[in-house]
Motif scaffolding. Structure first.
Motif, PDB file in Angstrom:
ATOM      1  N   ALA A 126       0.852  -1.190   0.000  1.00  0.00           N
ATOM      2  CA  ALA A 126       0.000   0.000   0.000  1.00  0.00           C
ATOM      3  C   ALA A 126       0.885   1.236   0.000  1.00  0.00           C
ATOM      4  O   ALA A 126       1.925   1.264   0.658  1.00  0.00           O
ATOM      5  N   SER A 127       0.489   2.244  -0.762  1.00  0.00           N
ATOM      6  CA  SER A 127       1.216   3.513  -0.778  1.00  0.00           C
ATOM      7  C   SER A 127       0.286   4.594  -1.291  1.00  0.00           C
ATOM      8  O   SER A 127      -0.775   4.308  -1.857  1.00  0.00           O
ATOM      9  N   ASP A 128       0.690   5.857  -1.104  1.00  0.00           N
ATOM     10  CA  ASP A 128      -0.127   6.957  -1.620  1.00  0.00           C
ATOM     11  C   ASP A 128       0.350   7.413  -2.994  1.00  0.00           C
ATOM     12  O   ASP A 128      -0.021   8.469  -3.468  1.00  0.00           O
TER      13      ASP A 128
ATOM     14  N   GLY B  65      -6.403   4.719  -6.827  1.00  0.00           N
ATOM     15  CA  GLY B  65      -5.349   4.883  -5.833  1.00  0.00           C
ATOM     16  C   GLY B  65      -4.830   6.289  -5.730  1.00  0.00           C
ATOM     17  O   GLY B  65      -4.130   6.623  -4.776  1.00  0.00           O
TER      18      GLY B  65
ATOM     19  N   GLU C   4      -5.183   5.071  -1.439  1.00  0.00           N
ATOM     20  CA  GLU C   4      -3.932   4.329  -1.478  1.00  0.00           C
ATOM     21  C   GLU C   4      -3.961   3.347  -2.639  1.00  0.00           C
ATOM     22  O   GLU C   4      -5.016   2.854  -3.034  1.00  0.00           O
TER      23      GLU C   4
ATOM     24  N   SER D 259      -5.625  -2.438  -1.350  1.00  0.00           N
ATOM     25  CA  SER D 259      -6.841  -1.723  -1.751  1.00  0.00           C
ATOM     26  C   SER D 259      -7.415  -2.228  -3.067  1.00  0.00           C
ATOM     27  O   SER D 259      -8.574  -1.975  -3.386  1.00  0.00           O
TER      28      SER D 259
END
Length: 697
Positions: A228-230, A346, A687, A692
């Motif tokens: 997961a990351s932004d 995302g 994210e 997600s």
């Protein structure tokens, strides 16, 4: 591209020559007979001269690239490859060539022991091996690992690894020389010498493979995408040399009172919709005109549906997902919608899973030809058919045409092999148009590569590029072809003559594949196809774009994107990677800007492929090509940058948000050729990653 191919051929040729010279030189002590020695040594000397001349030609080629295209085209080579070449070639010139010249003029009176000592001298052999390995490294990096912006550590590591690989052959050569000097060396049978040579080569290969394997092992683990990351790389924030932003020195920006989340960047959508569409993403068997079938991924069961609006209208599109397992979105390609409506999972929304829906709403401010497609795992989803055209008519009736035809082309994998089609038409189409009528062709390239088009039988004009009108477009000959970038659009107009007009896609001279024949009163007989005489160049067409950016002398921020390639791992799988500034997403830099700033970006293509660079949410004005100001700056959102080309483009940071900037050959974006532009006051709302299910490409 010429420079890259020439460099590749030169380095491969030189590598082969030095391997031949090294093998032959290792056998010099065993050549019997004065005449044979003379011939052998003379050949070696002249082959060495040829190898040195080719290496010098390679160096001249690199310097000429520097002079013509600038430092950024050669920085990686001069910082990494050139030092290695010098380590190999300087000793060759200082020691090996003088020794070979001395051996060539040796007389029959020279004792066999002296000859043996000279021909086994490490100064004769080791530089040859060093030159071969150096040229091999240069050849490898031409194709498999374009050096782009190396730092000191990368340079030192590459030189160290190069010297480490040289250890094995150098050790063997020195040991043999020491044995001869001590008088303990004996000439072994040929089979033993060949076996020893093979073992030495195998050992060297094992050392080299071990080094590469260790690097690959490190790359394998480093390549795994985060769960997961932004989507922002907060470790490499590139502020383009401008004034510091709110991002500087901060990882948590929630306390800044001026910060806004992406999800709130919807624009003013309080007014009711003027036009409403519903699109259902679903799998549907599609039959092409040729009879070929495909299990397509479609919107509303249709290949490439067309949505239309009028400039100024409030548009509402409800996307529903029936059975696309991995979820879908809609990205409005080239259309400057508010950030929350951009359709990147995302980043601007969550993916629309089966049974779910998402409503896009925005005001249609721009007139012109655009298209839309899913941005969820786009390399797969667009390939399978999740795309369509989006046409926005001008608010005031300014049409200067009588007939309008939208043609969106794509490549499909069908049960009859690969087919190229305009929508589902993969054969010749015939359209009747009365002579004297003006025809507008809206051409959209939804393919994964640029496409060449021909319009023959009439002069024509290209009136718009990527939705932006061309000022005072000139007439083009019917033997002038034009090439459309992947994701790009051209509007083309012509006046129907009293004979057929042919629109053809592709380079082949036959009439197979998709094409359109326009005719007057009677359907035409087969028409001939003429070879092209020139290729359309937008930098020398019409009048310069009406943009304040063309007169800017100092930009607020300047970014540089060096496009390269290398063999490596991506998310734990071996792949041919496409890089930006030497890195692949998520390690590519995040470009940071402030609202209202004027931004310049330089694209430098050092790779082996074209790259249609597409910036979401903004239009780019093209200012320079290969360091020279273009004759007619034009506006685009998908700029095709060919190998060994450099473009300078500019845009105004007038659409706050977080935006993708990537190659629109979607297979390239899928293995790393993506970075992101973010405004300094915007915070993420979503994210990306497997957790997600948001998998943007």
């Amino acid at each position: 591209m010429f420079e890259t191919i020439t460099s590749m051929l030169l380095t491969y040729a030189v590598t082969a020559l030095w391997l031949i010279v090294g093998t032959a030189a290792a056998g010099l002590p065993y050549v019997k007979g004065i005449f044979q020695r003379k011939v052998w040594r003379t050949l070696l000397l002249w082959i060495s001269y040829i190898g040195l001349a080719l290496a010098l030609l390679w160096f001249i080629l690199i310097i000429s690239q520097w002079v013509r295209n600038g430092w950024w085209f050669v920085e990686g080579i001069l910082k990494t490859i050139l030092p290695i070449m010098l380590i190999g070639y300087v000793p060759l010139v200082l020691y090996t060539l003088p020794l070979l010249r001395r051996l060539r003029v040796s007389t029959a009176d020279v004792s066999s022991s002296d000859s043996m000592i000279t021909t086994t001298d490490p100064r004769l052999l080791i530089p040859i091996y060093a030159a071969a390995f150096a040229s091999g490294i240069a050849a490898f990096h031409t194709i498999f690992s374009q050096p782009t912006l190396p730092g000191l550590l990368e340079t030192v590591l590459m030189i160290t690894l190069y010297l480490f690989v040289l250890v094995v052959p150098s050790y063997i050569v020195i040991r043999r020389y020491q044995a001869i000097m001590k008088g303990t060396f004996t000439v072994a049978p040929l089979w033993k010498r060949l076996l020893k040579f093979a073992l030495a080569g195998l050992t060297t290969a094992i050392v080299a493979i071990g080094v590469v394997a260790f690097q690959a092992w490190s790359d394998f683990h480093a390549s795994k995408l985060p769960e997961a990351s932004d989507m922002m790389n907060h470790h490499w924030l590139d502020e383009g040399g401008g004034t510091p932003t709110m991002m500087t020195g901060h990882q948590n920006h929630a306390n800044h009172v001026n910060m806004v989340e992406v999800a709130k960047l919807t624009g003013d959508i309080s007014a009711p919709a003027d036009i409403h569409y519903e699109l259902v993403a679903q799998k549907q068997e599609v039959t092409f005109a040729s009879g070929a079938k495909i299990e397509a991924w479609t919107y509303n069961g249709e290949v490439a549906p067309e949505l239309r609006a009028r400039q100024g209208e409030m548009v509402e599109v409800k996307l529903m997902n029936r059975d696309i397992d991995k979820g879908v979105t809609i990205h409005w390609h080239g259309y400057n919608v508010p950030n929350a409506m951009d359709g990147v999972p995302g980043m601007t929304q969550n993916v629309v899973n089966p049974g779910e829906s998402f409503t896009y709403k925005f005001r249609a401010e721009q007139a012109g030809t655009y298209w839309f497609h899913s941005h969820q795992q786009a390399a797969e989803q667009v390939r399978n058919g999740l795309f369509g055209s989006f046409i926005v008519e001008p608010s005031e009736e300014t049409a200067s045409y009588d007939e309008e035809v939208t043609l969106i082309n794509h490549n499909w994998n069908t049960d009859q092999g690969e087919k190229t089609a305009f929508k589902d038409q993969d054969r010749v189409q015939k359209m009747q148009v009365k002579p004297g009528k003006i025809v507008l062709l809206r051409l959209i390239n939804a393919n994964n590569q640029s496409q060449k088009y021909f319009l023959q039988g009439s002069e024509y004009k290209i009136t718009s590029i990527d939705g932006t009108p061309i000022r005072q477009p000139d007439r083009l000959s019917d033997q002038t072809a034009f090439r459309l970038a992947a994701g790009g659009r051209y509007d083309v107009t012509f006046t129907m003559p009293n004979h057929p007009v042919l629109l053809k896609l592709g380079d082949s001279t036959d009439m197979e594949g998709p094409s359109v024949v326009f005719y007057g009163n009677l359907p035409p007989d087969p028409i001939s196809f003429k070879a092209e005489s020139s290729l359309f160049d937008p930098s020398q067409y019409g009048k310069p774009a009406d943009s304040e950016l063309t007169s800017v002398t100092r930009f607020d921020r300047e970014f540089r994107m060096v496009l390269g390639n290398r063999l490596g791992f991506y998310n734990g799988k071996m792949n041919y990677l496409w890089t930006i500034n030497g890195e692949v997403y998520p390690h590519t830099p995040t470009l940071v800007v402030k609202e209202g700033e004027k931004i310049k970006t330089t694209f430098i293509n050092k790779s082996l492929s074209e790259h249609p660079m597409h910036l979401h949410g903004h239009q780019m004005t093209v200012l320079k090509k290969n360091g020279k100001r273009v004759q007619t700056p034009w506006v685009t959102d998908t700029l095709n940058v060919n190998p060994d080309e450099m473009y300078e483009v500019a845009f105004i940071a007038d659409n706050p948000g977080m935006w993708m900037d990537h190659c629109h050959i979607l297979d390239h974006a899928a293995v790393g050729m993506t970075l992101h532009l973010m405004y300094d006051h915007v915070m993420p709302s979503f994210e990306a990653g497997v957790r997600s299910g948001n998998m943007p490409e």
